[in-house]
Design a protein around this motif. Structure first.
Motif, PDB file in Angstrom:
ATOM      1  N   MET A  86       0.688  -1.242  -0.073  1.00 40.67           N
ATOM      2  CA  MET A  86      -0.018   0.096   0.026  1.00 40.67           C
ATOM      3  C   MET A  86       0.934   1.473  -0.011  1.00 40.67           C
ATOM      4  N   LYS A  87       2.004   1.163   0.790  1.00 43.37           N
ATOM      5  CA  LYS A  87       2.750   2.292   0.750  1.00 43.37           C
ATOM      6  C   LYS A  87       3.409   2.725  -0.639  1.00 43.37           C
ATOM      7  N   TYR A  88       3.829   1.419  -1.235  1.00 45.68           N
ATOM      8  CA  TYR A  88       4.220   1.836  -2.642  1.00 45.68           C
ATOM      9  C   TYR A  88       3.307   2.267  -3.693  1.00 45.68           C
ATOM     10  N   LEU A  89       2.031   1.982  -3.712  1.00 52.04           N
ATOM     11  CA  LEU A  89       1.110   2.565  -4.346  1.00 52.04           C
ATOM     12  C   LEU A  89       0.865   4.163  -3.952  1.00 52.04           C
ATOM     13  N   LYS A  90       0.832   4.627  -2.773  1.00 48.57           N
ATOM     14  CA  LYS A  90       0.863   5.971  -2.102  1.00 48.57           C
ATOM     15  C   LYS A  90       1.978   6.686  -2.884  1.00 48.57           C
ATOM     16  N   GLN A  91       3.176   5.944  -2.906  1.00 54.15           N
ATOM     17  CA  GLN A  91       4.305   6.824  -3.330  1.00 54.15           C
ATOM     18  C   GLN A  91       4.160   7.067  -4.906  1.00 54.15           C
ATOM     19  N   LEU A  92       3.548   6.009  -5.495  1.00 50.46           N
ATOM     20  CA  LEU A  92       3.432   6.122  -7.059  1.00 50.46           C
ATOM     21  C   LEU A  92       2.165   7.139  -7.390  1.00 50.46           C
ATOM     22  N   ILE A  93       1.287   7.249  -6.622  1.00 48.02           N
ATOM     23  CA  ILE A  93       0.139   8.319  -6.978  1.00 48.02           C
ATOM     24  C   ILE A  93       0.496   9.805  -6.422  1.00 48.02           C
ATOM     25  N   GLU A  94       1.533   9.811  -5.410  1.00 53.42           N
ATOM     26  CA  GLU A  94       1.678  11.166  -4.922  1.00 53.42           C
ATOM     27  C   GLU A  94       2.220  12.216  -5.903  1.00 53.42           C
TER      28      GLU A  94
END
Length: 50
Positions: free
Chosen positions: A1-9
């Motif tokens: 989930m953290k990776y997805l958040k970094q991707l969308i940020e």
């Protein structure tokens, strides 16, 4: 989930027009997929030639 958040940020906070263009391009891409899918369905299920 953290990776997805970094991707969308980087994309958070863009103008509304950018999101509209993105959605329009996705819808257009689905439309371009209809003809190949229809060809496969007509060939395999109904038995028509390509």
């Amino acid at each position: 989930m953290k990776y997805l958040k970094q991707l969308i940020e980087p994309y958070v906070g863009l103008p509304k027009e950018i999101y509209v263009i993105f959605v329009a391009r996705i819808i257009n891409a689905f439309g371009c997929f209809v003809m190949p899918l229809l060809t496969i369905i007509l060939k395999d299920k109904i038995g028509l030639s390509e």
